[in-house]
Design an enzyme around this catalytic site. Sequence first.
Site, PDB file in Angstrom:
ATOM      1  N   PRO A 298      12.621 -26.042 -29.471  1.00 11.15           N
ATOM      2  CA  PRO A 298      12.025 -26.985 -30.438  1.00 11.15           C
ATOM      3  C   PRO A 298      11.567 -26.366 -31.746  1.00 11.15           C
ATOM      4  CG  PRO A 298      10.628 -26.685 -28.492  1.00 11.15           C
ATOM      5  CD  PRO A 298      11.953 -26.094 -28.177  1.00 11.15           C
TER       6      PRO A 298
ATOM      7  N   GLY B  44      14.869 -22.709 -32.413  1.00  7.57           N
ATOM      8  CA  GLY B  44      16.279 -22.998 -32.603  1.00  7.57           C
ATOM      9  C   GLY B  44      17.207 -22.303 -31.629  1.00  7.57           C
TER      10      GLY B  44
ATOM     11  N   HIS C 224      19.190 -19.562 -47.547  1.00  8.05           N
ATOM     12  CA  HIS C 224      20.191 -19.025 -46.618  1.00  8.05           C
ATOM     13  C   HIS C 224      20.386 -19.946 -45.413  1.00  8.05           C
ATOM     14  CE1 HIS C 224      22.502 -16.186 -44.260  1.00  8.05           C
ATOM     15  NE2 HIS C 224      22.505 -15.361 -45.282  1.00  8.05           N
TER      16      HIS C 224
ATOM     17  N   GLY D 203      21.272 -19.572 -21.744  1.00 11.14           N
ATOM     18  CA  GLY D 203      20.136 -20.392 -22.109  1.00 11.14           C
ATOM     19  C   GLY D 203      20.395 -21.884 -22.010  1.00 11.14           C
ATOM     20  N   PRO D 204      19.408 -22.688 -22.409  1.00  9.36           N
ATOM     21  CA  PRO D 204      19.490 -24.148 -22.283  1.00  9.36           C
ATOM     22  C   PRO D 204      20.525 -24.758 -23.225  1.00  9.36           C
ATOM     23  CG  PRO D 204      17.544 -23.515 -23.528  1.00  9.36           C
ATOM     24  CD  PRO D 204      18.130 -22.242 -23.006  1.00  9.36           C
TER      25      PRO D 204
END
Length: 472
Positions: free
Chosen positions: A166, A169, A83, A160-161
Amino acid sequence: MTAPLVECVPNFSEGRDRATIDALSSAITEVAGVQLLDVQSDAAHNRSVFTFVAPPAAAVDAAFAAMRVATQRIDLTRHSGEHPRMGATDVVPFVPVSGITMDECVALARTLGERVGKELEIPVFLYARAATRPERVLLPDVRKGEFEGMRERTLEPDFGPNRVHPTAGATAIGARPFLVAYNVYLDTSDVSIAKDLAKQIRTSSGGLPAVQASGFEVEGLAQVSMNLLDIEITPPATVFGAIKTLAAKRGVEVKKSEIVGLIPERAIIRAAGALLQLPDAADHILEAKIRAAQGGGPTLDAWIDELAGGAPTPGGGSAAALAGALAAALVAMVARLTIGKKAYAAVENRARAILTEAERLRAELRRLVDEDAAAYAGVSRAYKIPKDDPARSGAVDDALLAAARTPAEVVKRARRVHQLAAEIGAIGNKNATSDARVAGLLAGTAIDGALENIKVNVAAMADPARGKDLLP
């Protein structure tokens, strides 16, 4: 009044490790008020789909708790599966069940997304009804490149960033109607056939409406994997029939099909009715009759009694939506009385098209009966905010605007029903002309009633200009 209830269906990129799946389940069920209805794990896809219902605030807390566990336990650098995925928690949709509107589910998605971005440092993309950009409405568009591809580029998330976590995801969080994850297995291992069939039936390639589809090999069989975005438009039975016909042309048969997660019972009943050529199958379900007799399901008399009661909901907006649903039902009836009659063979194809559209509109207007009541319940909650709270005025206006949007949807659909009533009245069975006229009158009432509700809600806003686009 029905307490607000929302469904949440988080998908996690883990379908093999029982300890992680159990930890995710525990995180969800430890939140008070949450009912975990279903967990489906697929080792080949390496993915688990959880379905739970809860009051709105509890749903956000449970989803966040599970996402924290997923961030701690799932490492996408070591993950593989059939998937597509971009996150340890890949997608989290909120779905209105009762006493809550789609707009309120959008707000839940934003609340969760902001919290995830800040506390878990994961990029969050809002999708479906919560999308902030047109190109982020569809999940496959958001997920392009998946985790590996997204690691190589700078992102522009809603929260968020701007770089993927890392190991965890990125995540898509949104609000949507009921979606059915549906897979059909073929009696071949040739995945190219599944991919070809998926291309032929999915909406983006000109196939069936409201269908997303891909082809995979799962446990030695070719699988057509689908998301049915609106089962009122394209039900599972329609999809199954299309795949079976297309597969037969390739010399392949359907081996089995499966539902991932849960499906509204009406879809299964309608599929059985289609197979048996039993259009009133829903009227013959023993358990449904028992539930109604025991007070487990609303009856028309009970709803009318509730409408006549002293509570503000359901009210005129719901009644207007119901008038529209009744109008659409009459249009469908006249179409059915026309189809199959020799005297009307020349208009049969058009009558069938009118029937299909009328049934879709009937389902949508029936849903808006409940959504209107839920929207006004949001207004009532906003008015309970203390008057000295500086946020009160904005919250009231937001709720009034949401309450005005529902009747605006009623107007749009009822206008189309009005057009269909006039058309089927002109070309359809002459013995049902009066029914078509009644449909037109009811549709007109739905339009007028819904417009009245829009005007009242917009006029009550501190800043009525925010609702100007909803006024005629």
